[in-house]
Design a protein around this motif. Structure first.
Motif, PDB file in Angstrom:
ATOM      1  N   LEU A   1       0.839  -1.196   0.000  1.00 17.28           N
ATOM      2  CA  LEU A   1       0.000   0.000   0.000  1.00 17.28           C
ATOM      3  C   LEU A   1       0.876   1.248   0.000  1.00 17.28           C
ATOM      4  CD1 LEU A   1      -2.955   1.077   0.241  1.00 17.28           C
ATOM      5  CD2 LEU A   1      -2.667   1.007   2.721  1.00 17.28           C
ATOM      6  N   ASP A   2       0.805   2.040  -1.062  1.00 18.82           N
ATOM      7  CA  ASP A   2       1.633   3.245  -1.172  1.00 18.82           C
ATOM      8  C   ASP A   2       1.275   4.264  -0.086  1.00 18.82           C
ATOM      9  OD1 ASP A   2       2.979   2.404  -3.522  1.00 18.82           O
ATOM     10  OD2 ASP A   2       1.312   3.061  -4.777  1.00 18.82           O
ATOM     11  N   TYR A   3       2.298   4.971   0.432  1.00 15.37           N
ATOM     12  CA  TYR A   3       2.023   5.980   1.455  1.00 15.37           C
ATOM     13  C   TYR A   3       2.620   7.355   1.156  1.00 15.37           C
ATOM     14  CZ  TYR A   3       6.723   5.184   3.546  1.00 15.37           C
ATOM     15  OH  TYR A   3       8.069   5.087   3.783  1.00 15.37           O
TER      16      TYR A   3
ATOM     17  N   MET B   1      -4.082  -0.333   7.212  1.00 15.14           N
ATOM     18  CA  MET B   1      -3.720  -1.602   6.579  1.00 15.14           C
ATOM     19  C   MET B   1      -4.575  -2.753   7.118  1.00 15.14           C
ATOM     20  SD  MET B   1      -1.331  -1.740   4.206  1.00 15.14           S
ATOM     21  CE  MET B   1      -0.480  -3.312   4.313  1.00 15.14           C
ATOM     22  N   ARG B   2      -4.712  -2.796   8.431  1.00 17.30           N
ATOM     23  CA  ARG B   2      -5.468  -3.896   9.036  1.00 17.30           C
ATOM     24  C   ARG B   2      -6.919  -3.902   8.541  1.00 17.30           C
ATOM     25  NH1 ARG B   2      -5.143  -7.478  13.078  1.00 17.30           N
ATOM     26  NH2 ARG B   2      -3.063  -6.822  13.658  1.00 17.30           N
TER      27      ARG B   2
ATOM     28  N   ASN C   1       9.054  -0.769 -10.165  1.00 22.93           N
ATOM     29  CA  ASN C   1       8.210   0.240 -10.802  1.00 22.93           C
ATOM     30  C   ASN C   1       7.613   1.250  -9.829  1.00 22.93           C
ATOM     31  OD1 ASN C   1       8.447  -0.976 -13.447  1.00 22.93           O
ATOM     32  ND2 ASN C   1       7.080  -2.587 -12.700  1.00 22.93           N
ATOM     33  N   HIS C   2       7.868   1.048  -8.528  1.00 25.16           N
ATOM     34  CA  HIS C   2       7.202   1.902  -7.530  1.00 25.16           C
ATOM     35  C   HIS C   2       8.105   2.361  -6.385  1.00 25.16           C
ATOM     36  CE1 HIS C   2       3.244   1.115  -9.339  1.00 25.16           C
ATOM     37  NE2 HIS C   2       3.702  -0.104  -9.538  1.00 25.16           N
ATOM     38  N   GLY C   3       9.400   2.045  -6.437  1.00 21.58           N
ATOM     39  CA  GLY C   3      10.276   2.474  -5.353  1.00 21.58           C
ATOM     40  C   GLY C   3       9.992   1.748  -4.052  1.00 21.58           C
ATOM     41  N   SER C   4      10.077   2.483  -2.930  1.00 21.04           N
ATOM     42  CA  SER C   4       9.934   1.834  -1.614  1.00 21.04           C
ATOM     43  C   SER C   4       9.015   2.566  -0.640  1.00 21.04           C
ATOM     44  CB  SER C   4      11.319   1.687  -0.955  1.00 21.04           C
ATOM     45  OG  SER C   4      11.887   2.969  -0.690  1.00 21.04           O
ATOM     46  N   TRP C   5       8.339   3.618  -1.107  1.00 20.15           N
ATOM     47  CA  TRP C   5       7.472   4.359  -0.186  1.00 20.15           C
ATOM     48  C   TRP C   5       6.124   3.642  -0.046  1.00 20.15           C
ATOM     49  CZ3 TRP C   5      10.076   8.015   2.288  1.00 20.15           C
ATOM     50  CH2 TRP C   5      11.111   8.687   1.640  1.00 20.15           C
ATOM     51  N   PHE C   6       6.123   2.484   0.614  1.00 23.35           N
ATOM     52  CA  PHE C   6       4.873   1.760   0.793  1.00 23.35           C
ATOM     53  C   PHE C   6       4.941   0.884   2.045  1.00 23.35           C
ATOM     54  CE2 PHE C   6       7.466  -0.542  -2.399  1.00 23.35           C
ATOM     55  CZ  PHE C   6       7.714  -1.727  -1.724  1.00 23.35           C
ATOM     56  N   PHE C   7       3.752   0.555   2.544  1.00 26.65           N
ATOM     57  CA  PHE C   7       3.606  -0.370   3.666  1.00 26.65           C
ATOM     58  C   PHE C   7       3.329  -1.760   3.102  1.00 26.65           C
ATOM     59  CE2 PHE C   7       1.677   3.643   5.443  1.00 26.65           C
ATOM     60  CZ  PHE C   7       2.736   3.958   6.270  1.00 26.65           C
ATOM     61  N   ILE C   8       3.629  -2.783   3.897  1.00 24.38           N
ATOM     62  CA  ILE C   8       3.261  -4.134   3.517  1.00 24.38           C
ATOM     63  C   ILE C   8       2.516  -4.806   4.666  1.00 24.38           C
ATOM     64  CG2 ILE C   8       4.917  -4.634   1.691  1.00 24.38           C
ATOM     65  CD1 ILE C   8       6.870  -5.668   3.692  1.00 24.38           C
ATOM     66  N   GLY C   9       1.615  -5.701   4.303  1.00 25.84           N
ATOM     67  CA  GLY C   9       0.838  -6.454   5.282  1.00 25.84           C
ATOM     68  C   GLY C   9       0.543  -7.833   4.724  1.00 25.84           C
TER      69      GLY C   9
END
Length: 357
Positions: A82-84, A117-118, A170-178
């Protein structure tokens, strides 16, 4: 081999990805639970003491690296991204370069990602449960002993960069993961390949040299650890290196060339709140506890608490240019009831050649 059943699960995997994107996730990947290689690396990291005071990183044994030990019957992990990156936030390097400003990690400028995210993962799980009988699942986002980056890498969402964060080509690293742990025998995705090459930008830029080698971070030196996870005094030798970073540190991501592809988040909850992208250290230091709780309600910052917040800002003020406003702000708290705040305030005053007997 039941071809009909296999086809049904293949279609379900397609549906899960479609439902996930409809909920706002940028990517969904699916993997198995084999983390043998990651387990060895994780244990080596623990053995070196790189986890610092984060006892929870060690105390769960192999539950972190063996998903079925944490949630029985787990055979697949659905990993979500999920991008932030917030829109219209003040340029990070400008804030970091202005010693009077308070730099807050970009992920914490909006609402607490744990809740966002949850909620989305739960909604996705509900849709899966409606579509198939006897599904078992549990959702996670930075909330339990889960090797999130290793699982996301296996699920094809990106690769583990030399700073140990996940990078997507394609999206870099500015995102959360769950994650969703489940008993469904879904087809698995191809793991991502690595594309850091010979680049060492993240190692070179780290203010405290916490990235001690490619793919190895000594958390005890990491500014994110020092300002968020560490509850006691920040080591004196590291205080000048923190600069004005009062909650987290983004330098390794800011310098990463892959982040030129980063996407601005469509998620309203991650947009900047309370002007936290452009706020002075003196302003933050002047907040009462009631003001802190009001402004940080619903924010990831709330969990570090008022005392730790002031501790961090005292360090920032110690590193700030000497001005009457900075000195006055520190003087106002030199007799604070908290010994932790007092100690950091006195250190900060000493940085401005102001001593007290």
């Amino acid at each position: 081999m039941n071809t009909t059943l296999d086809n049904a699960y293949a279609q379900l995997a397609v549906d899960i990805k479609r439902w996930g994107q409809a909920l706002g996730f940028a990517d969904i990947g699916i993997t198995d639970t084999d983390l043998k290689h990651a387990e060895v690396e994780h244990q080596q990291w623990i053995d070196k003491g790189f986890h610092g005071d984060m006892d929870y990183m060690a105390k769960h044994g192999t539950k972190r690296t063996r998903p079925a030990e944490l949630v029985p019957n787990t055979i697949r992990v659905i990993s979500a991204r999920l991008d932030y990156k917030p829109p219209q936030a003040k340029d990070s390097w400008q804030v970091i370069g202005d010693g009077q400003q308070a730099f807050i990690s970009r992920y914490a400028l909006g609402r607490d990602y744990h809740k966002v995210m949850r909620q989305k993962l739960q909604q996705l799980s509900d849709q899966i449960a409606q579509a198939v009988a006897n599904v078992e699942y549990r959702v996670f986002t930075d909330s339990a002993p889960v090797l999130e980056v290793a699982l996301a890498e296996k699920a094809g969402l990106g690769w583990r960069g030399k700073h140990t964060l996940l990078i997507n080509k394609n999206h870099g690293s500015w995102f959360f993961i769950g994650e969703i742990y489940t008993n469904l025998p879904l087809p698995i995705d191809t793991p991502a390949s690595a594309h850091c090459g010979t680049c060492t930008a993240c190692l070179d830029i780290c203010p405290t040299q916490a990235i001690v080698a490619p793919y190895k971070v000594d958390a005890r030196r990491c500014i994110s650890y020092l300002t968020i996870e560490l509850k006691t005094a920040i080591p004196i030798a590291l205080r000048p290196l923190i600069g004005n970073r009062v909650y987290g540190c983004d330098d390794c991501q800011l310098i990463c060339p892959w982040n030129k592809f980063a996407q601005v988040t469509p998620e309203q909850d991650f947009h900047v709140r309370h002007g936290l992208d452009d706020i002075t250290l003196v302003t933050c230091f002047g907040w009462s506890e009631a003001e802190f709780k009001e402004k940080m309600a619903g924010s990831a910052i709330y969990r570090i608490g008022y005392t730790q917040w002031l501790r961090n800002i005292a360090v920032g003020l110690g590193n700030a240019p000497t001005t009457p406003e900075v000195v006055q702000a520190l003087e106002m708290r030199k007799n604070d009831a908290s010994p932790l705040i007092q100690e950091h305030v006195m250190w900060a005053l000493s940085q401005h050649q102001i001593t007290h007997t």
